[in-house]
Design a protein around this motif. Sequence first.
Motif, PDB file in Angstrom:
ATOM      1  N   ASP A  31       0.833  -1.196   0.000  1.00 31.76           N
ATOM      2  CA  ASP A  31       0.000   0.000   0.000  1.00 31.76           C
ATOM      3  C   ASP A  31       0.876   1.258   0.000  1.00 31.76           C
ATOM      4  OD1 ASP A  31      -2.469   1.240  -0.131  1.00 31.76           O
ATOM      5  OD2 ASP A  31      -2.606   1.473   2.044  1.00 31.76           O
ATOM      6  N   GLY A  32       1.903   1.227  -0.862  1.00 30.02           N
ATOM      7  CA  GLY A  32       2.871   2.307  -0.917  1.00 30.02           C
ATOM      8  C   GLY A  32       2.433   3.447  -1.811  1.00 30.02           C
ATOM      9  N   LYS A  33       3.347   4.383  -2.002  1.00 28.92           N
ATOM     10  CA  LYS A  33       3.090   5.590  -2.791  1.00 28.92           C
ATOM     11  C   LYS A  33       3.950   5.591  -4.046  1.00 28.92           C
ATOM     12  CE  LYS A  33       2.383   8.291   1.385  1.00 28.92           C
ATOM     13  NZ  LYS A  33       2.925   9.386   2.195  1.00 28.92           N
ATOM     14  N   VAL A  34       3.365   6.122  -5.118  1.00 25.11           N
ATOM     15  CA  VAL A  34       4.083   6.315  -6.378  1.00 25.11           C
ATOM     16  C   VAL A  34       4.005   7.791  -6.736  1.00 25.11           C
ATOM     17  CG1 VAL A  34       4.168   5.786  -8.844  1.00 25.11           C
ATOM     18  CG2 VAL A  34       3.550   3.991  -7.205  1.00 25.11           C
ATOM     19  N   SER A  35       5.163   8.365  -7.065  1.00 28.19           N
ATOM     20  CA  SER A  35       5.234   9.743  -7.534  1.00 28.19           C
ATOM     21  C   SER A  35       5.939   9.762  -8.881  1.00 28.19           C
ATOM     22  CB  SER A  35       6.011  10.618  -6.544  1.00 28.19           C
ATOM     23  OG  SER A  35       5.348  10.676  -5.306  1.00 28.19           O
ATOM     24  N   LEU A  36       5.622  10.767  -9.693  1.00 25.24           N
ATOM     25  CA  LEU A  36       6.220  10.916 -11.015  1.00 25.24           C
ATOM     26  C   LEU A  36       7.032  12.192 -11.088  1.00 25.24           C
ATOM     27  CD1 LEU A  36       3.127  10.059 -13.276  1.00 25.24           C
ATOM     28  CD2 LEU A  36       4.832   8.488 -12.326  1.00 25.24           C
ATOM     29  N   ILE A  37       8.123  12.132 -11.847  1.00 24.61           N
ATOM     30  CA  ILE A  37       8.941  13.313 -12.092  1.00 24.61           C
ATOM     31  C   ILE A  37       9.413  13.254 -13.542  1.00 24.61           C
ATOM     32  CG2 ILE A  37      11.082  12.213 -11.302  1.00 24.61           C
ATOM     33  CD1 ILE A  37      11.894  14.975 -10.157  1.00 24.61           C
ATOM     34  N   THR A  38       9.469  14.414 -14.173  1.00 22.79           N
ATOM     35  CA  THR A  38      10.005  14.492 -15.532  1.00 22.79           C
ATOM     36  C   THR A  38      10.794  15.775 -15.671  1.00 22.79           C
ATOM     37  OG1 THR A  38       9.500  14.185 -17.877  1.00 22.79           O
ATOM     38  CG2 THR A  38       8.026  15.637 -16.640  1.00 22.79           C
ATOM     39  N   LEU A  39      11.676  15.769 -16.644  1.00 25.84           N
ATOM     40  CA  LEU A  39      12.529  16.916 -16.925  1.00 25.84           C
ATOM     41  C   LEU A  39      12.089  17.533 -18.239  1.00 25.84           C
ATOM     42  CD1 LEU A  39      15.257  18.446 -16.245  1.00 25.84           C
ATOM     43  CD2 LEU A  39      16.299  16.850 -17.857  1.00 25.84           C
ATOM     44  N   THR A  40      11.898  18.839 -18.260  1.00 26.31           N
ATOM     45  CA  THR A  40      11.639  19.524 -19.531  1.00 26.31           C
ATOM     46  C   THR A  40      12.900  20.294 -19.898  1.00 26.31           C
ATOM     47  OG1 THR A  40      10.728  21.517 -18.504  1.00 26.31           O
ATOM     48  CG2 THR A  40       9.175  19.780 -19.109  1.00 26.31           C
ATOM     49  N   THR A  41      13.135  20.398 -21.176  1.00 25.73           N
ATOM     50  CA  THR A  41      14.308  21.124 -21.642  1.00 25.73           C
ATOM     51  C   THR A  41      14.042  22.618 -21.551  1.00 25.73           C
ATOM     52  OG1 THR A  41      13.501  21.026 -23.893  1.00 25.73           O
ATOM     53  CG2 THR A  41      15.023  19.295 -23.213  1.00 25.73           C
ATOM     54  N   GLU A  42      15.097  23.343 -21.408  1.00 28.26           N
ATOM     55  CA  GLU A  42      14.978  24.795 -21.390  1.00 28.26           C
ATOM     56  C   GLU A  42      14.839  25.282 -22.823  1.00 28.26           C
ATOM     57  OE1 GLU A  42      14.729  27.095 -18.933  1.00 28.26           O
ATOM     58  OE2 GLU A  42      14.499  25.373 -17.625  1.00 28.26           O
ATOM     59  N   PRO A  43      13.847  26.112 -23.117  1.00 28.64           N
ATOM     60  CA  PRO A  43      13.655  26.573 -24.488  1.00 28.64           C
ATOM     61  C   PRO A  43      14.830  27.381 -25.030  1.00 28.64           C
ATOM     62  CG  PRO A  43      12.039  27.564 -23.008  1.00 28.64           C
ATOM     63  CD  PRO A  43      12.848  26.593 -22.212  1.00 28.64           C
ATOM     64  N   GLU A  44      15.658  27.939 -24.159  1.00 28.50           N
ATOM     65  CA  GLU A  44      16.812  28.706 -24.611  1.00 28.50           C
ATOM     66  C   GLU A  44      17.745  27.847 -25.454  1.00 28.50           C
ATOM     67  OE1 GLU A  44      15.722  28.696 -21.468  1.00 28.50           O
ATOM     68  OE2 GLU A  44      15.163  30.771 -21.112  1.00 28.50           O
ATOM     69  N   GLY A  88      16.625  21.869 -15.387  1.00 26.41           N
ATOM     70  CA  GLY A  88      18.000  21.880 -14.902  1.00 26.41           C
ATOM     71  C   GLY A  88      18.612  20.492 -14.853  1.00 26.41           C
ATOM     72  N   GLU A  89      19.520  20.295 -13.914  1.00 28.91           N
ATOM     73  CA  GLU A  89      20.250  19.039 -13.776  1.00 28.91           C
ATOM     74  C   GLU A  89      19.340  17.968 -13.169  1.00 28.91           C
ATOM     75  OE1 GLU A  89      22.501  15.975 -13.790  1.00 28.91           O
ATOM     76  OE2 GLU A  89      23.210  17.816 -14.737  1.00 28.91           O
ATOM     77  N   PHE A  90      19.123  16.904 -13.927  1.00 25.98           N
ATOM     78  CA  PHE A  90      18.161  15.875 -13.547  1.00 25.98           C
ATOM     79  C   PHE A  90      18.564  15.140 -12.273  1.00 25.98           C
ATOM     80  CE2 PHE A  90      15.637  11.944 -14.654  1.00 25.98           C
ATOM     81  CZ  PHE A  90      14.421  12.548 -14.427  1.00 25.98           C
ATOM     82  N   ALA A  91      19.821  14.747 -12.160  1.00 23.79           N
ATOM     83  CA  ALA A  91      20.264  14.002 -10.976  1.00 23.79           C
ATOM     84  C   ALA A  91      20.095  14.833  -9.711  1.00 23.79           C
ATOM     85  CB  ALA A  91      21.713  13.552 -11.144  1.00 23.79           C
ATOM     86  N   ASP A  92      20.409  16.124  -9.780  1.00 23.60           N
ATOM     87  CA  ASP A  92      20.243  16.995  -8.616  1.00 23.60           C
ATOM     88  C   ASP A  92      18.772  17.130  -8.236  1.00 23.60           C
ATOM     89  OD1 ASP A  92      22.975  17.384  -8.551  1.00 23.60           O
ATOM     90  OD2 ASP A  92      22.889  19.300  -9.627  1.00 23.60           O
ATOM     91  N   SER A  93      17.906  17.273  -9.254  1.00 29.55           N
ATOM     92  CA  SER A  93      16.471  17.382  -8.988  1.00 29.55           C
ATOM     93  C   SER A  93      15.923  16.103  -8.368  1.00 29.55           C
ATOM     94  CB  SER A  93      15.716  17.689 -10.282  1.00 29.55           C
ATOM     95  OG  SER A  93      16.116  18.924 -10.807  1.00 29.55           O
ATOM     96  N   LEU A  94      16.375  14.963  -8.872  1.00 26.86           N
ATOM     97  CA  LEU A  94      15.935  13.687  -8.306  1.00 26.86           C
ATOM     98  C   LEU A  94      16.394  13.548  -6.857  1.00 26.86           C
ATOM     99  CD1 LEU A  94      16.431  11.168 -11.224  1.00 26.86           C
ATOM    100  CD2 LEU A  94      14.293  11.778 -10.140  1.00 26.86           C
ATOM    101  N   ALA A  95      17.637  13.898  -6.604  1.00 23.14           N
ATOM    102  CA  ALA A  95      18.168  13.809  -5.238  1.00 23.14           C
ATOM    103  C   ALA A  95      17.367  14.690  -4.286  1.00 23.14           C
ATOM    104  CB  ALA A  95      19.641  14.190  -5.220  1.00 23.14           C
ATOM    105  N   TYR A  96      17.042  15.898  -4.722  1.00 22.93           N
ATOM    106  CA  TYR A  96      16.253  16.806  -3.897  1.00 22.93           C
ATOM    107  C   TYR A  96      14.866  16.229  -3.620  1.00 22.93           C
ATOM    108  CZ  TYR A  96      13.826  20.998  -2.343  1.00 22.93           C
ATOM    109  OH  TYR A  96      13.073  21.890  -1.621  1.00 22.93           O
ATOM    110  N   CYS A  97      14.206  15.710  -4.651  1.00 25.84           N
ATOM    111  CA  CYS A  97      12.876  15.120  -4.473  1.00 25.84           C
ATOM    112  C   CYS A  97      12.920  13.911  -3.546  1.00 25.84           C
ATOM    113  CB  CYS A  97      12.279  14.720  -5.817  1.00 25.84           C
ATOM    114  SG  CYS A  97      11.759  16.116  -6.808  1.00 25.84           S
TER     115      CYS A  97
END
Length: 139
Positions: A31-44, A88-97
């Motif tokens: 009965d655990g939890k699932v969360s989703l995360i995705t990275l969008t590219t910067e339009p610049e 931004g940096e995906f690994a850093d964002s994942l670590a923060y989440c």
Amino acid sequence: MGYRNVLVAVALSPESQQLVDKAVSIVRPYDGKVSLITLTTEPEMYSSYAAPMLGDLRSVLQEEAQLFMEELAMNADYPIENRRVVHGEFADSLAYCCQQQHIDLVICGNHSTRLMNKFSCSAARLINTSTVDVLIVPL
């Protein structure tokens, strides 16, 4: 030990449903939890000549990612706790989440078919710096 709080790193591709299904199969018995995360590219990154339209492009990319994750959640046959779009940096964002949401497993997909790319996939930095378990699913 069962995983009770899983974060799924999804790309805007149909194969991401496999990752969500894998996460659901892992947490459902507990009965655990699932969360989703995705990275969008910067339009610049697309064009330095499109400066006036970048704000609009950024919001379109954000909306597209949100809609895609909504579709994944609807097809999951299981409640999805959180959906997050990061830049931004995906690994850093994942670590923060992982730290903020007390994640105990991250699931990522490997979209590469070449042998060398499998060894140097985008999740390599995450694997090297992660404080939680990481499951790489071949897609």
